[in-house]
Design a protein around this motif. Structure first.
Motif, PDB file in Angstrom:
ATOM      1  N   UNK A 139      19.201  36.120  50.123  1.00  0.00           N
ATOM      2  CA  UNK A 139      20.374  36.985  50.279  1.00  0.00           C
ATOM      3  C   UNK A 139      19.982  38.386  49.814  1.00  0.00           C
ATOM      4  N   UNK A 140      20.251  39.395  50.668  1.00  0.00           N
ATOM      5  CA  UNK A 140      19.900  40.778  50.326  1.00  0.00           C
ATOM      6  C   UNK A 140      21.118  41.538  49.810  1.00  0.00           C
ATOM      7  N   UNK A 141      20.996  42.050  48.589  1.00  0.00           N
ATOM      8  CA  UNK A 141      22.016  42.885  47.956  1.00  0.00           C
ATOM      9  C   UNK A 141      21.620  44.362  48.034  1.00  0.00           C
ATOM     10  N   UNK A 142      22.501  45.217  47.495  1.00  0.00           N
ATOM     11  CA  UNK A 142      22.187  46.628  47.327  1.00  0.00           C
ATOM     12  C   UNK A 142      23.331  47.520  47.745  1.00  0.00           C
ATOM     13  N   UNK A 143      23.610  48.576  46.966  1.00  0.00           N
ATOM     14  CA  UNK A 143      24.716  49.472  47.279  1.00  0.00           C
ATOM     15  C   UNK A 143      24.303  50.629  48.184  1.00  0.00           C
ATOM     16  N   UNK A 144      22.992  50.780  48.448  1.00  0.00           N
ATOM     17  CA  UNK A 144      22.545  51.871  49.322  1.00  0.00           C
ATOM     18  C   UNK A 144      21.287  51.440  50.064  1.00  0.00           C
ATOM     19  N   UNK A 159      20.353  36.489  54.822  1.00  0.00           N
ATOM     20  CA  UNK A 159      21.768  36.847  54.751  1.00  0.00           C
ATOM     21  C   UNK A 159      21.907  38.178  54.012  1.00  0.00           C
ATOM     22  N   UNK A 160      22.837  39.001  54.469  1.00  0.00           N
ATOM     23  CA  UNK A 160      23.009  40.329  53.894  1.00  0.00           C
ATOM     24  C   UNK A 160      24.378  40.414  53.242  1.00  0.00           C
ATOM     25  N   UNK A 161      24.407  40.812  51.984  1.00  0.00           N
ATOM     26  CA  UNK A 161      25.668  41.015  51.281  1.00  0.00           C
ATOM     27  C   UNK A 161      26.030  42.488  51.427  1.00  0.00           C
ATOM     28  N   UNK A 162      27.034  42.749  52.252  1.00  0.00           N
ATOM     29  CA  UNK A 162      27.378  44.119  52.647  1.00  0.00           C
ATOM     30  C   UNK A 162      28.243  44.768  51.572  1.00  0.00           C
ATOM     31  N   UNK A 163      27.881  46.009  51.237  1.00  0.00           N
ATOM     32  CA  UNK A 163      28.443  46.661  50.062  1.00  0.00           C
ATOM     33  C   UNK A 163      29.413  47.795  50.374  1.00  0.00           C
ATOM     34  N   UNK A 164      29.303  48.420  51.570  1.00  0.00           N
ATOM     35  CA  UNK A 164      30.122  49.603  51.831  1.00  0.00           C
ATOM     36  C   UNK A 164      30.224  49.870  53.331  1.00  0.00           C
ATOM     37  N   UNK A 165      31.061  50.848  53.689  1.00  0.00           N
ATOM     38  CA  UNK A 165      31.315  51.154  55.096  1.00  0.00           C
ATOM     39  C   UNK A 165      30.077  51.645  55.831  1.00  0.00           C
ATOM     40  N   UNK A 166      29.302  52.532  55.215  1.00  0.00           N
ATOM     41  CA  UNK A 166      28.119  53.049  55.905  1.00  0.00           C
ATOM     42  C   UNK A 166      27.169  51.913  56.254  1.00  0.00           C
ATOM     43  N   UNK A 167      26.965  51.019  55.324  1.00  0.00           N
ATOM     44  CA  UNK A 167      26.073  49.886  55.578  1.00  0.00           C
ATOM     45  C   UNK A 167      26.612  49.012  56.707  1.00  0.00           C
TER      46      UNK A 167
END
Length: 466
Positions: A139-144, A159-167
């Motif tokens: 699972x890939x994390x990160x805020x940017x 799997x990607x843990x989505x952090x924000x709108x841009x991502x």
């Protein structure tokens, strides 16, 4: 003069229950004192390890690491009637040997950068896992996350843990261009406060991580419209080095409410990731819950929250990092000079410091130490352990009672497996230390000590200057 009936080191070992939860201990499970009055870990004499491999030296006990993994895994099987998966928060310490060991115990991986993703994937490939097995474990994390990191994640099918709108919008564009589907979890900030250091508290509303709850319905609507994005779950994480259990009860209710809402929007959610955050014992006064108690709390709370909302039990994901690896490792240093300031303080210097353990200067973190070659000697003085860097704040431990030390003694800092090597630097152009894995009397080098050549290998001098 300070003098104890038994040494602090002896008391730590004598009062440690070999069956206890590793995160509640100060020493690794295999720690003993041998006939030479030396600390042994994994059947290896720590003083001899320093002679062989040099110092500073990270010493990782395989039995403790595996025990942490099995306690987490088995507790979820005992207390949660649905499917579950423990994934290791690699940011605590990412290296290929740790990946290989934990994977063999059925643990998955939370990674927070392209580098951690690459390290984990490479280690799993070497360990013989197939592409499908690898993608299912990560699972890939990160805020940017960068575009290149997102592309790497899409290509690796993790799997990607989505952090924000841009991502989220970038993922929509990239997956459409590639015509390749991706599975995501949406990270939310649940607004839950914990009593922990402000830098490692991530569940409050004022956090750089995750979508605010008032954004979620718009997020659900957007995701539902995407052809190549499958939202398979929700994620939240409330902080790190947490000793409280009540916040995890609160988190379960918040996540279950939004899980139900996601289903109402027609999203195929089936996973609920509650993060990690269980604390460990760094000093004798620390009293964290056991791994089993933490898992029981989380599993029971999620089960109850789902039952109250008539939800089928989701796949429950947890992300322990510190509590998985911290106690399994110690750092051994060689004692150097001392400075005595009468009626004020005595400084004892070691051959490392903030470049191999930046936590004291960053978080004001506290640690316990023993003298690895004087384990049965009583405490005779109060000293401050100073690092060797050209920085007044490079203090590993302030005002601690230890036996009398001489240059060449081996000072061992306990519980250094989490955020020590992973946050290490080359400050003052110090080479980063080696790490060894110990088990049943065998020591294997798992990270080579950097050399001076390593320090300059990325440096360039413009031709006009040479």
């Amino acid at each position: 003069m300070l003098l104890t009936e038994k040494s602090t080191a002896e008391k730590l070992i004598l009062t440690s229950d070999s069956q206890s939860s590793p995160n509640q201990r100060l020493l690794p499970l295999t720690a003993t004192i041998n006939e030479q009055n030396h600390l042994e870990i994994g059947g290896c004499d720590v003083t001899e390890l320093v002679t062989q491999f040099g110092s500073p030296l990270y010493i990782l006990d395989e039995k403790t690491l595996r025990t942490c993994a099995t306690q987490y895994r088995d507790a979820f099987k005992e207390f949660y009637p649905g499917e579950s998966q423990v994934i290791y928060a690699s940011k605590a310490w990412s290296c290929m040997t740790i990946v290989s060991i934990l994977a063999s115990e059925g643990i998955g991986f939370d990674v927070v950068s392209g580098g951690e993703l690459y390290t984990t994937t490479k280690a799993l490939e070497i360990s013989g896992y197939t592409e499908n097995q690898i993608s299912d474990k990560i699972y890939l994390h990160g805020n940017n996350k960068s575009v290149s990191e997102l592309e790497l994640a899409i290509d690796s099918q993790c799997k990607i843990i989505v952090d924000n709108w841009l991502e989220l919008e970038t993922l929509a564009q990239l997956t459409a261009q590639k015509q390749q589907c991706v599975n995501i979890l949406i990270r939310l900030t649940p607004g839950i406060e914990c009593h922990t250091h402000e830098y490692i508290r991530t569940g409050s509303i004022d956090s750089k991580f995750g979508f605010s709850v008032h954004q979620l319905e718009a997020v659900f609507t957007f995701v539902k419209q995407q052809s190549y994005i499958n939202c398979i779950g929700l994620h939240a994480h409330i902080g790190s080095q947490i000793f409280e259990l009540q916040p995890h009860h609160d988190l379960a209710g918040v996540l279950a409410d939004w899980f139900k809402k996601a289903l109402d929007y027609g999203l195929p959610v089936k996973e609920l990731n509650v993060g990690g955050g269980l604390g460990i014992r760094y000093t004798e006064s620390d009293d964290p819950p056991s791994i089993t108690a933490w898992v029981k709390t989380v599993a029971t709370a999620v089960k109850k929250a789902c039952e109250e909302r008539n939800l089928a039990l989701p796949k429950l994901i947890a992300e322990p990092g510190r509590s998985m690896v911290a106690t399994a490792c110690v750092t051994a240093y060689t004692v150097g000079g001392r400075k005595v300031i009468p009626d004020i303080r005595t400084y004892v210097s070691v051959d490392g410091g903030m470049s191999d353990n930046p936590r004291p200067i960053t978080y004001q973190s506290l640690y316990q130490v023993v003298i690895g070659n004087k384990m049965r000697e009583g405490n005779t003085e109060k000293v401050t352990i100073a690092g060797k860097h050209c920085e007044s704040g490079d203090i590993l431990i302030k005002d601690i009672e230890i036996p009398d030390t001489q240059p060449g003694d081996v000072l061992v800092v306990l519980a250094t497996g989490a955020y020590n090597y992973s946050m290490a630097s080359n400050y003052n152009r110090l080479a980063r230390p080696a790490a060894v894995l110990v088990n049943q009397g065998e020591a294997n080098l798992i990270i080579r000590r950097e050399t001076y050549d390593d320090l300059v290998k990325q440096d360039l001098i413009p031709s006009r200057l040479s």
